[in-house]
Write a protein that holds these residues in place. Structure first.
Motif, short mmCIF file in Angstrom:
data_model
loop_
_atom_site.label_atom_id
_atom_site.label_comp_id
_atom_site.label_asym_id
_atom_site.label_seq_id
_atom_site.Cartn_x
_atom_site.Cartn_y
_atom_site.Cartn_z
N MET A 1 0.92 -1.18 -0.13
CA MET A 1 0.14 0.11 -0.08
C MET A 1 0.97 1.24 0.02
O MET A 1 0.66 2.15 -0.69
N GLU A 2 1.78 1.46 0.74
CA GLU A 2 2.60 2.48 1.07
C GLU A 2 3.39 2.69 -0.43
O GLU A 2 3.57 3.78 -0.71
N LEU B 1 9.11 13.73 -1.29
CA LEU B 1 8.42 12.49 -0.97
C LEU B 1 8.59 11.71 0.40
O LEU B 1 7.63 11.28 1.03
N ASP B 2 9.89 11.93 0.81
CA ASP B 2 10.13 11.49 2.36
C ASP B 2 9.03 12.58 3.15
O ASP B 2 8.69 12.03 4.11
N TYR B 3 9.47 13.59 2.67
CA TYR B 3 8.50 14.72 3.81
C TYR B 3 7.02 14.33 3.84
O TYR B 3 6.60 14.24 4.94
N HIS C 1 2.30 12.22 6.60
CA HIS C 1 1.19 11.27 6.51
C HIS C 1 1.28 10.45 7.82
O HIS C 1 0.07 10.28 8.54
N LYS C 2 2.35 9.95 8.32
CA LYS C 2 2.53 9.24 9.55
C LYS C 2 2.22 10.11 10.63
O LYS C 2 1.36 9.61 11.44
N TRP C 3 2.76 11.18 10.76
CA TRP C 3 2.51 12.13 12.05
C TRP C 3 1.09 12.66 11.98
O TRP C 3 0.41 13.05 13.12
N LEU D 1 -1.76 17.25 11.95
CA LEU D 1 -0.89 18.48 11.52
C LEU D 1 -1.38 19.31 10.14
O LEU D 1 -1.41 20.43 9.89
N THR D 2 -2.20 18.55 9.69
CA THR D 2 -3.07 19.27 8.40
C THR D 2 -4.53 18.69 8.16
O THR D 2 -4.79 17.53 8.44
#
Length: 215
Positions: free
Chosen positions: A1-2, A33-35, A40-42, A48-49
């Motif tokens: 999925m990820e 993309l790492d950001y 997404h994780k946090w 956060l958004t």
């Protein structure tokens, strides 16, 4: 999925960069993309958004930030009310020769930003937890630009930051529709230098960049 999500976001990013006529190398694209992966994780725990769907994060967060690149000038920037680091982190990645101070009063958000700085190796980013009215820069160097996205009104932005304006400092406010009433409510010592309508790939609705300066 990820892996599927990552592949989709990479495709969205490359398509969007082409539409914006921006050239970023492979390492920069991977950092962006790492950001988003960290965001997404946090976001699941820290809210956060408000954009919950990660399939919208490239257009709403990355391309929305990068669309201002043709219009900003300078090397030293302050991103006020940066939240999860937008537009500061995408711009710091895309413009590695620039320096960024990411300012937010929310401790959860600054902890996330500190993690991003470490994980992404962003040596050109400084994270500060403070209210704008209480913030005092560590250096006497004036900011070339002060950025904000969805940070209160234009009047609130420039009033809160007015002690941080040097002779050449400009404010860059990312807005949706052109805020006519906010422009009319600006303090007399601030003017709108430019008002650009931005075209952000795959982003619905109007987007504007207002460039402000002291009169």
């Amino acid at each position: 999925m990820e892996n599927t999500l990552r592949a989709l976001q990479k495709q969205q990013l490359q398509s969007g960069l082409g539409s914006l006529e921006l050239s970023l190398d492979e390492k920069q694209q991977e950092r962006l993309l790492d950001y988003l992966e960290l965001l997404h994780k946090w976001n699941k725990a820290y809210n956060l958004t408000a954009v919950r769907d990660p399939e919208l994060h490239v257009s709403r967060h990355i391309l929305d930030a990068l669309a201002v690149i043709p219009h900003i000038e300078g090397k030293y920037f302050l991103d006020v009310g940066t939240g999860p680091g937008i537009p500061g982190i995408p711009l710091a990645i895309a413009l590695p020769e620039t320096q960024w101070v990411l300012l937010d009063s929310n401790g959860k958000k600054t902890r996330f930003l500190t993690q991003c700085k470490m994980s992404l190796g962003l040596s050109n980013v400084e994270v500060v937890q403070s209210r704008i009215e209480q913030y005092r820069p560590a250096t006497e160097q004036s900011f070339d630009g002060i950025t904000s996205r969805a940070f209160a009104t234009l009047a609130d932005m420039v009033t809160g930051c007015q002690d941080l304006f040097g002779p050449e400092t400009k404010a860059y406010a990312l807005k949706g529709v052109s805020p006519v009433e906010e422009i009319e409510a600006l303090p007399e010592n601030f003017i709108v230098i430019q008002n650009h309508r931005l075209s952000v790939p795959a982003c619905d609705g109007e987007r504007h960049l207002l460039i402000l300066g002291k009169s």
